[in-house]
Design a protein around this motif. Structure first.
Motif, PDB file in Angstrom:
ATOM      1  N   THR A 152       0.817  -1.218   0.000  1.00  0.00           N
ATOM      2  CA  THR A 152       0.000   0.000   0.000  1.00  0.00           C
ATOM      3  C   THR A 152       0.844   1.259   0.000  1.00  0.00           C
ATOM      4  OG1 THR A 152      -0.146   0.040   2.430  1.00  0.00           O
ATOM      5  CG2 THR A 152      -1.812  -1.224   1.255  1.00  0.00           C
ATOM      6  N   GLU A 153       2.018   1.192   0.659  1.00  0.00           N
ATOM      7  CA  GLU A 153       2.851   2.391   0.803  1.00  0.00           C
ATOM      8  C   GLU A 153       3.362   2.902  -0.541  1.00  0.00           C
ATOM      9  OE1 GLU A 153       2.653   0.156   4.534  1.00  0.00           O
ATOM     10  OE2 GLU A 153       3.237  -0.423   2.503  1.00  0.00           O
ATOM     11  N   GLU A 154       3.598   2.009  -1.496  1.00  0.00           N
ATOM     12  CA  GLU A 154       4.090   2.440  -2.807  1.00  0.00           C
ATOM     13  C   GLU A 154       3.073   3.309  -3.532  1.00  0.00           C
ATOM     14  OE1 GLU A 154       5.473  -0.834  -5.264  1.00  0.00           O
ATOM     15  OE2 GLU A 154       5.576  -2.042  -3.448  1.00  0.00           O
ATOM     16  N   TYR A 155       1.826   2.901  -3.465  1.00  0.00           N
ATOM     17  CA  TYR A 155       0.801   3.527  -4.298  1.00  0.00           C
ATOM     18  C   TYR A 155       0.374   4.905  -3.812  1.00  0.00           C
ATOM     19  CZ  TYR A 155       0.484  -1.112  -6.368  1.00  0.00           C
ATOM     20  OH  TYR A 155       0.786  -2.300  -6.999  1.00  0.00           O
ATOM     21  N   ILE A 156       0.650   5.206  -2.545  1.00  0.00           N
ATOM     22  CA  ILE A 156       0.274   6.532  -2.038  1.00  0.00           C
ATOM     23  C   ILE A 156       1.372   7.561  -2.261  1.00  0.00           C
ATOM     24  CG2 ILE A 156       1.144   6.327   0.328  1.00  0.00           C
ATOM     25  CD1 ILE A 156      -1.467   7.608   1.288  1.00  0.00           C
TER      26      ILE A 156
ATOM     27  N   THR B 207       6.723   5.465   3.290  1.00  0.00           N
ATOM     28  CA  THR B 207       5.997   6.734   3.365  1.00  0.00           C
ATOM     29  C   THR B 207       6.862   7.881   3.875  1.00  0.00           C
ATOM     30  OG1 THR B 207       5.163   6.141   5.568  1.00  0.00           O
ATOM     31  CG2 THR B 207       3.774   5.594   3.675  1.00  0.00           C
ATOM     32  N   LEU B 208       8.074   7.570   4.366  1.00  0.00           N
ATOM     33  CA  LEU B 208       8.987   8.628   4.812  1.00  0.00           C
ATOM     34  C   LEU B 208       9.821   9.205   3.672  1.00  0.00           C
ATOM     35  CD1 LEU B 208      10.398   7.045   8.108  1.00  0.00           C
ATOM     36  CD2 LEU B 208       8.507   8.671   7.883  1.00  0.00           C
ATOM     37  N   LEU B 209       9.819   8.557   2.509  1.00  0.00           N
ATOM     38  CA  LEU B 209      10.696   8.996   1.419  1.00  0.00           C
ATOM     39  C   LEU B 209      10.454  10.441   0.989  1.00  0.00           C
ATOM     40  CD1 LEU B 209      10.946   5.845  -0.895  1.00  0.00           C
ATOM     41  CD2 LEU B 209      12.429   6.569   0.961  1.00  0.00           C
TER      42      LEU B 209
END
Length: 499
Positions: free
Chosen positions: A141-145, A330-332
């Motif tokens: 999920t984190e990739e797509y947001i 999500t921190l990227l």
């Protein structure tokens, strides 16, 4: 290299070249790193296997939560359903790459309002490589947001740019994007938008303190409008199928129990602390940059406080979760916010461009070296196999015993999540995997699994019998099913409903 080159407003053919470069970079990154969807690999993964299973059968007409359950929001299942409708597993790979390319594009737009387009593009193009430090298996999920996170933080940077001139008003169109980002997280994994929520709360407090009540009202309406635009179609769809409660139970309610029983990644010892510092290094970069600016800048301290709060809350929250590296994805965008906000501030404070850029280079080098180390270890280190991996596909000999007319009435308890995709068997019981894990993390859920399985009359059942704790449905299997066969080591067992 870092001089300001404002992002173009008119058509520029170079934008097309940059966009093509982002596409190529994204496809190359997903091809090399996403082991569960890339054509280079044959692994189905763990979470990705569940998402693909639900997506595959949603594309064939089955309903998430009602026919197949997992405790994530419906967007991740819809993405996988779209991928399978397009081209199966390869379709998911294509959609992944498009999302990543869009993330690179918004990262470029974020930076290009302060730095040259060439430097901004170079920083955006390495996003897949930086992502590798937290890329466990792909299709999470984190990739797509990421595109919405980059877009939201970019708009927040625009707002911060006006704070030095005492321009506190906030454009409602930006709040609309925040609402979209929040809704996307709500419908996948709600904590993915924690940083954006902290930023929204900070902006709201500033508007209240400055008495900007009209602006606050317009922004609240825009935020809710963005959230509703993405949320309502799913609510309408599941309500039309009589499954609105089921959707919200899987998306939110189950996770309340899960959060009460879940573990923590809080480091125990120096080595563990260093490992998690590396894993969440992008967040720590912004913490350091914002804290430095807050301590030494004479102007722009409110902006530094804004980013310090976002970075602190978002990064430290990671240490309260289970130790899953992909949470740190999500921190990227915080690293790119640090590039945008911190480096020029350091340069202005010291009046020495060289020192600011040296610190910037050190920061980037640390992140890139961290990613390089992760990639090297991922591709060269032989790790002890997990329990499922020790027995490979031993289940295949057993699933081959199931006759054609019985393949539509099958469920595997506590077996590898890849089993359904690997064998082509469709689960006939909605709690089709991770039953034991879900039961441990939600005692109320254990009762539901037990009750519904007792009423299901599934004909064929497979179990994975490595652990000492009995399955939540063991009593039912022992009372109503007969053992047909077991693997050579006795780990996998195949049962059939007794006449």
């Amino acid at each position: 290299m870092l001089e300001h080159d404002a992002a173009p407003r008119a058509f520029d053919y170079r934008n097309i070249l940059y966009s093509l470069a982002f596409l190529l970079s994204a496809f190359a990154g997903v091809l090399f790193f996403s082991e569960t969807t890339s054509p280079l690999y044959h692994d189905w993964g763990y979470d990705s296997a569940m998402f693909q299973t639900i997506g595959k059968y949603w594309a064939e007409g089955y309903l998430p939560y009602v026919d197949l359950f997992d405790h994530k929001g419906p967007i991740i299942f819809l993405i996988n359903a779209a991928g399978y409708a397009l081209a199966g597993r390869t379709g998911v790979f294509i959609i992944q790459a498009l999302f990543l390319a869009l993330g690179e594009y918004f990262a470029w737009r974020m930076l290009s309002s302060r730095f040259s387009r060439v430097f901004s593009a170079a920083a955006a193009l390495v996003l897949p490589f930086v992502l590798a430090a937290n890329w466990q298996e792909g299709n999470t999920t984190e990739e797509y947001i990421l595109p919405l996170l980059f877009a939201s933080y970019s708009l927040m940077l625009d707002w911060c740019a006006g704070l030095d001139g005492r321009q506190y008003t906030h454009p409602p169109r930006a709040a609309f994007i925040y609402g979209l980002c929040f809704a996307f997280a709500l419908l996948t994994r709600v904590t993915n938008a924690l940083g954006v929520c902290v930023g929204v709360a900070f902006i709201s407090v500033v508007l209240i303190i400055k008495g900007e009540w009209r602006c606050l009202g317009l922004n609240a309406a825009a935020f809710l409008g963005g959230a509703a635009l993405l949320t309502l179609p799913f609510c309408i769809y599941f309500a039309a199928h009589g499954a609105l409660y089921d959707m919200w139970y899987g998306t939110l309610l189950f996770n309340f129990d899960y959060s009460a029983y879940s573990g923590t990644a809080a480091p125990a010892g120096l080595k563990a602390l260093l490992v998690l510092m590396r894993r969440y290094l992008t967040g720590w970069c912004l913490i350091a940059a914002a804290a430095w600016g807050l301590a030494f800048r004479k102007r722009g301290r409110l902006s530094c406080a804004f980013w310090l709060l976002i970075a602190l809350v978002n990064t430290l929250f990671m240490y309260t979760l289970n130790d899953y590296a992909h949470y740190g994805i999500t921190l990227l965008p915080l690293l790119y916010a640090a590039l945008f906000a911190a480096a020029p501030a350091i340069e202005r404070y010291f009046r020495m461009a060289g020192l600011g850029r040296a610190l910037l280079i050190c920061c980037c080098a640390a992140v890139l070296c961290s990613s390089a180390l992760k990639v090297y270890k991922e591709k060269t280190e032989v790790l002890p196999p997990q329990a499922y991996e020790m027995y490979g596909d031993d289940y295949r000999a057993l699933t081959g015993l199931i006759p054609e007319d019985g393949r539509g009435s099958f469920v595997a308890f506590d077996c590898p999540r890849r089993l359904y995709l690997d064998t082509g068997l469709r689960p006939a019981f909605r709690f089709f995997t991770l039953q034991q894990w879900m039961s441990v993390n939600s005692p109320a859920f254990a009762e539901r699994i037990h009750r519904e399985f007792a009423e299901s009359d599934v004909e064929w059942v497979m179990t994975f019998n490595l652990y000492t704790t009995p399955l939540v449905t063991s009593d039912i299997i022992e009372a109503r099913y007969e053992l047909v066969a077991q693997s050579e080591n006795g780990i996998y067992r195949l049962y059939r409903l007794a006449d």
